[in-house]
Design a protein around this motif. Structure first.
Motif, PDB file in Angstrom:
ATOM      1  N   ASP A   3       0.871  -1.169   0.000  1.00  0.00           N
ATOM      2  CA  ASP A   3       0.000   0.000   0.000  1.00  0.00           C
ATOM      3  C   ASP A   3       0.914   1.227   0.000  1.00  0.00           C
ATOM      4  O   ASP A   3       2.038   1.157   0.499  1.00  0.00           O
ATOM      5  CB  ASP A   3      -0.821  -0.100   1.294  1.00  0.00           C
ATOM      6  CG  ASP A   3      -1.692   1.086   1.601  1.00  0.00           C
ATOM      7  OD1 ASP A   3      -1.922   1.926   0.722  1.00  0.00           O
ATOM      8  OD2 ASP A   3      -2.155   1.168   2.750  1.00  0.00           O
ATOM      9  N   CYS A  26      -0.991  -1.876  -4.402  1.00  0.00           N
ATOM     10  CA  CYS A  26      -2.450  -1.873  -4.386  1.00  0.00           C
ATOM     11  C   CYS A  26      -2.908  -0.472  -3.984  1.00  0.00           C
ATOM     12  O   CYS A  26      -2.498   0.039  -2.943  1.00  0.00           O
ATOM     13  CB  CYS A  26      -2.991  -2.906  -3.398  1.00  0.00           C
ATOM     14  SG  CYS A  26      -4.782  -3.049  -3.467  1.00  0.00           S
ATOM     15  N   PHE A  28      -5.844   2.324  -2.958  1.00  0.00           N
ATOM     16  CA  PHE A  28      -7.085   2.381  -2.190  1.00  0.00           C
ATOM     17  C   PHE A  28      -7.744   3.742  -2.419  1.00  0.00           C
ATOM     18  O   PHE A  28      -7.210   4.592  -3.131  1.00  0.00           O
ATOM     19  CB  PHE A  28      -6.793   2.161  -0.703  1.00  0.00           C
ATOM     20  CG  PHE A  28      -6.285   0.790  -0.398  1.00  0.00           C
ATOM     21  CD1 PHE A  28      -7.156  -0.212   0.024  1.00  0.00           C
ATOM     22  CD2 PHE A  28      -4.939   0.484  -0.529  1.00  0.00           C
ATOM     23  CE1 PHE A  28      -6.687  -1.493   0.298  1.00  0.00           C
ATOM     24  CE2 PHE A  28      -4.463  -0.791  -0.253  1.00  0.00           C
ATOM     25  CZ  PHE A  28      -5.338  -1.776   0.163  1.00  0.00           C
ATOM     26  N   LYS A  30      -7.830   6.335  -0.663  1.00  0.00           N
ATOM     27  CA  LYS A  30      -6.950   7.461  -0.291  1.00  0.00           C
ATOM     28  C   LYS A  30      -5.965   7.821  -1.397  1.00  0.00           C
ATOM     29  O   LYS A  30      -5.367   8.889  -1.376  1.00  0.00           O
ATOM     30  CB  LYS A  30      -6.182   7.120   0.989  1.00  0.00           C
ATOM     31  CG  LYS A  30      -5.190   5.971   0.801  1.00  0.00           C
ATOM     32  CD  LYS A  30      -4.516   5.591   2.086  1.00  0.00           C
ATOM     33  CE  LYS A  30      -3.590   4.397   1.851  1.00  0.00           C
ATOM     34  NZ  LYS A  30      -2.988   3.950   3.069  1.00  0.00           N
ATOM     35  N   ASP A  58      -7.957  -1.703  -5.170  1.00  0.00           N
ATOM     36  CA  ASP A  58      -8.697  -2.496  -4.190  1.00  0.00           C
ATOM     37  C   ASP A  58     -10.195  -2.307  -4.336  1.00  0.00           C
ATOM     38  O   ASP A  58     -10.681  -1.188  -4.474  1.00  0.00           O
ATOM     39  CB  ASP A  58      -8.279  -2.092  -2.778  1.00  0.00           C
ATOM     40  CG  ASP A  58      -9.026  -2.893  -1.737  1.00  0.00           C
ATOM     41  OD1 ASP A  58      -8.799  -4.116  -1.681  1.00  0.00           O
ATOM     42  OD2 ASP A  58      -9.858  -2.309  -1.027  1.00  0.00           O
ATOM     43  N   HIS A  59     -10.912  -3.416  -4.298  1.00  0.00           N
ATOM     44  CA  HIS A  59     -12.379  -3.390  -4.322  1.00  0.00           C
ATOM     45  C   HIS A  59     -12.963  -4.049  -3.090  1.00  0.00           C
ATOM     46  O   HIS A  59     -14.152  -4.304  -3.033  1.00  0.00           O
ATOM     47  CB  HIS A  59     -12.912  -4.070  -5.588  1.00  0.00           C
ATOM     48  CG  HIS A  59     -12.670  -3.269  -6.811  1.00  0.00           C
ATOM     49  ND1 HIS A  59     -13.420  -2.190  -7.160  1.00  0.00           N
ATOM     50  CD2 HIS A  59     -11.724  -3.381  -7.758  1.00  0.00           C
ATOM     51  CE1 HIS A  59     -12.974  -1.677  -8.280  1.00  0.00           C
ATOM     52  NE2 HIS A  59     -11.928  -2.382  -8.654  1.00  0.00           N
ATOM     53  N   GLU A  60     -12.119  -4.368  -2.120  1.00  0.00           N
ATOM     54  CA  GLU A  60     -12.545  -4.929  -0.844  1.00  0.00           C
ATOM     55  C   GLU A  60     -13.511  -6.100  -0.983  1.00  0.00           C
ATOM     56  O   GLU A  60     -14.490  -6.210  -0.268  1.00  0.00           O
ATOM     57  CB  GLU A  60     -13.156  -3.830   0.038  1.00  0.00           C
ATOM     58  CG  GLU A  60     -12.149  -2.757   0.383  1.00  0.00           C
ATOM     59  CD  GLU A  60     -12.723  -1.676   1.262  1.00  0.00           C
ATOM     60  OE1 GLU A  60     -13.905  -1.736   1.628  1.00  0.00           O
ATOM     61  OE2 GLU A  60     -11.969  -0.758   1.596  1.00  0.00           O
ATOM     62  N   ARG A  66     -13.683   2.694  -6.427  1.00  0.00           N
ATOM     63  CA  ARG A  66     -13.120   3.900  -5.840  1.00  0.00           C
ATOM     64  C   ARG A  66     -13.274   5.113  -6.747  1.00  0.00           C
ATOM     65  O   ARG A  66     -13.739   6.151  -6.321  1.00  0.00           O
ATOM     66  CB  ARG A  66     -11.642   3.693  -5.512  1.00  0.00           C
ATOM     67  CG  ARG A  66     -11.422   2.633  -4.479  1.00  0.00           C
ATOM     68  CD  ARG A  66     -11.927   3.102  -3.135  1.00  0.00           C
ATOM     69  NE  ARG A  66     -11.756   2.040  -2.167  1.00  0.00           N
ATOM     70  CZ  ARG A  66     -12.522   1.880  -1.119  1.00  0.00           C
ATOM     71  NH1 ARG A  66     -13.535   2.682  -0.897  1.00  0.00           N
ATOM     72  NH2 ARG A  66     -12.313   0.919  -0.270  1.00  0.00           N
TER      73      ARG A  66
END
Length: 113
Positions: A3, A26, A28, A30, A58-60, A66
């Motif tokens: 990250d 990856c 996110f 932020k 990331d798509h959790e 995002r």
């Protein structure tokens, strides 16, 4: 895969990636402001890590998109409630089509096949 702390590649993060030979990142929420910023960030990361580096978004584990500047698919729950196999197929095909939009910003184009 690591990250990074923000929407720009700062000198400390660049030094860390270089020092440890990291070639996958990856991103996110932020890390994403708009399409132009995301394109710059990915270009900076590729310049540092190499053209074959993996840059993921990331798509959790779900359809969390995002960047709000890309279209996104309805949730699996919504598709299930619609109970329409043809609609699900259309949405799935369209979602895979977004890989081109992702690739235009520098996100790695390793989507579903």
């Amino acid at each position: 895969m690591v990250d990074i702390p923000g929407p720009e590649l700062d000198a400390d993060t660049a030094a860390h990636l270089r020092r440890y030979g990291i070639r996958s990142v990856c991103l996110f929420g932020k890390n994403v402001v708009d399409e132009a910023q995301l394109t710059r960030l990915c270009a900076d990361l590729r310049a540092l890590m190499g053209e074959d580096a993996l840059i993921a978004l990331d798509h959790e584990g779900g359809a969390i998109v995002r960047p709000d500047f890309w279209p996104f698919a309805p949730s699996a729950m919504a598709l299930g409630a619609a109970d329409d196999v043809a609609l699900t197929g259309q949405v799935s095909g369209g979602w895979r089509g977004n890989c081109g939009a992702w690739a235009s910003t520098g996100i790695s184009r390793r989507c579903w096949t």
